[in-house]
Motif scaffolding. Sequence first.
Motif, PDB file in Angstrom:
ATOM      1  N   VAL A   1      -7.185  -0.840   3.273  1.00  0.00           N
ATOM      2  CA  VAL A   1      -6.092  -1.567   3.916  1.00  0.00           C
ATOM      3  C   VAL A   1      -6.654  -2.379   5.087  1.00  0.00           C
ATOM      4  O   VAL A   1      -6.309  -3.553   5.283  1.00  0.00           O
ATOM      5  CB  VAL A   1      -5.007  -0.585   4.406  1.00  0.00           C
ATOM      6  CG1 VAL A   1      -3.893  -1.337   5.111  1.00  0.00           C
ATOM      7  CG2 VAL A   1      -4.457   0.207   3.235  1.00  0.00           C
TER       8      VAL A   1
ATOM      9  N   THR B   1       0.848  -1.175   0.000  1.00  0.00           N
ATOM     10  CA  THR B   1       0.000   0.000   0.000  1.00  0.00           C
ATOM     11  C   THR B   1       0.888   1.231   0.000  1.00  0.00           C
ATOM     12  O   THR B   1       2.105   1.137  -0.007  1.00  0.00           O
ATOM     13  CB  THR B   1      -0.934  -0.008   1.219  1.00  0.00           C
ATOM     14  OG1 THR B   1      -1.791   1.107   1.160  1.00  0.00           O
ATOM     15  CG2 THR B   1      -0.149   0.045   2.511  1.00  0.00           C
TER      16      THR B   1
ATOM     17  N   ASP C   1      -6.780   3.295   0.079  1.00  0.00           N
ATOM     18  CA  ASP C   1      -5.708   2.303   0.113  1.00  0.00           C
ATOM     19  C   ASP C   1      -4.439   2.992   0.609  1.00  0.00           C
ATOM     20  O   ASP C   1      -3.513   3.232  -0.148  1.00  0.00           O
ATOM     21  CB  ASP C   1      -5.508   1.721  -1.295  1.00  0.00           C
ATOM     22  CG  ASP C   1      -4.530   0.564  -1.275  1.00  0.00           C
ATOM     23  OD1 ASP C   1      -4.211   0.070  -0.173  1.00  0.00           O
ATOM     24  OD2 ASP C   1      -4.084   0.170  -2.366  1.00  0.00           O
TER      25      ASP C   1
END
Lengths: 236, 410
Positions: free
Chosen positions: B159, B118, B201
């Motif tokens: 995430v 990420t 993200d």
Amino acid sequence: MAEPVVIAENLTKVYKMGEVEVHALRGLSLQIFKGEVVSIMGPSGSGKSTLMNILGCLDHPTSGRYILDGEEVSHLRDDQLAEIRNRKVGFIFQSFNLLGRQTALANVELPLRYAGITSGRKERARQSLIAVGLENRLYHKPTELSGGQQQRVAIARALVNNPAIIMADEPTGNLDSKVGQEIMDLLLSLNRERGTTLIIVTHDPKIAAQTQRVIRIRDGVVDETPVADRASMEAA
Amino acid sequence: MSLFQAFIEALESLNSNKLRSGLTILGIVIGVAAVIAMLAIGRGAQDSITGAISGIGTNLLFVFSGNEQANLRNIRPLTIQDAEAIGDPFLAPHVAAVAPFIQSGNVIVAAGGEQTRTSLGGVTPTYFQVRNFRVAEGEEINQEHLLGRASVALLGVEVAEKLFGRREGLVGETIRIEGQPFRVIGVMEEKGGSSFGSQDDVVLIPMTTARTRIIRRSTINRVDLILVQAVSARDVPQAAEEVAAILRERHRTEVGADDFTILSQQDFLQTVDTILGVFTTFLGGIAAISLLVGGIGIMNIMLVSVSERTREIGLRKALGARKRDILIQFLTESSLLSLIGGLIGILLGWLIAYIVGQVAAATGNAFTPAVGLDAILLATITSTVIGLFFGIYPANRAANLEPVEALRYE
């Protein structure tokens, strides 16, 4: 004698076919008088069609003068010729040449439209169709009419603008002899009743015999046959 | 002969050959529909993307190091001290808040057995104010975390879902960023996708922690980006001026080109507008080619029609039609073909744009294709002009036929 409606003087017409020059008319002169019924005869290649095209204002002569109904037309531009055709010439063709999509009435109306006439068009077209005996077929399309009836529509169309001359090119050529004779009778009666000047181009001696005068064309000039012969032929 | 009669006759003539007229019209329909739909979709995309950019925040300035418009050596990087100077209310009265930012686009984050790649952002507490970010649970990164170089992290929902399979009740969990343990102090509100990739993200940690432990930079004080919030949208130009003046002085570039770039949201909007404008024009241009093909179809059919009706043209001329009359007759027919095609095409294009909009909405990328009046006018006028243009040659041919030749034609 009546005044001449057609005066042609020394008409020549030369076509260029590639390198070769074809002299279709070689100094042809003739006069046709108001109210006359004249037939033009001649073998193919004699210049008969060329003469008809020039008299009908469809084509220009290469040289010479052509006066139609008092107007010199030999040197007019295309659009002026179109106007002359519209006002002074009525055409009758061998193959009728009607517009298939339109009714008899609309077909007869067509010359009036191109003349720019806006009011009373339908009525004039109707009168013209009545004059040729088709008052019951005003709204029929050409495909719904017999050959003789179609030619009557074409005659009505030729008459509708009261032209100075009517040019008929083999008007009975596509009809059987009985119907052909009816058409011929109609044309002659219109001439008697209205005084319409009629020029009939034909191969058929029987048709020519019914006209007042036969003009024979040979090799691009009027064939001056002895009057005696002509009289004997008219008698036949 | 009047135009109205020409119109009626043209209709009759087209009607007498329905299949042929229909197929010719279809060519124009497809062309016009393609143009209308492409322009509408392009316009819709433009609207939705500019809308997304507006959502970032209206008072925002982005300050980068470097300058695309000048060839520079010795570019000084932006630093924390630059950010602090910009934050000085006496030097920059129109600046409301300053948020220096460093980022790494690709870090490995792991928790339990899961791991994902990420982007990591090192932020200061003002970041949340400037970007208009809120936490869904837990707390924001505060001054204490910053000073203490705390190993704490805020998670974006995407995430969170990847690592834990949920987006709630995560405060106190431990994650590993590049192998180092961090305590989760909160989860951010969902922001949704944007044209710059998902804003969910992402993992945010204190800038000091990021600088010392995760993201290594050549100079320790270097930052990648300084976000500046102006006091109000109206003050954005003044704020930009003040920021520029401060940076010029600090970077000693009073003379010569700036070694930094300040972009306002307006600049972004303009850039995106330009790009999408080109994109839309490009799509429209491709669609216009099919319109051209349709026009050639009209020309083809009119040529066939002229030679088919040579005798009719001859007859009309014998009856007194002038060149102009014949010209108008055929031009009316060809323009009528393309006008009808144009009108149907507009409806079809509209329908296509609408369906694309519905499909986009159903797949979650809501945008509304916009059929503008200008597009409709353009399509109508273009199609009629095409009819006229591609009709001219056949009509001229018809008008210039010699009556004698035309009558003899079999």
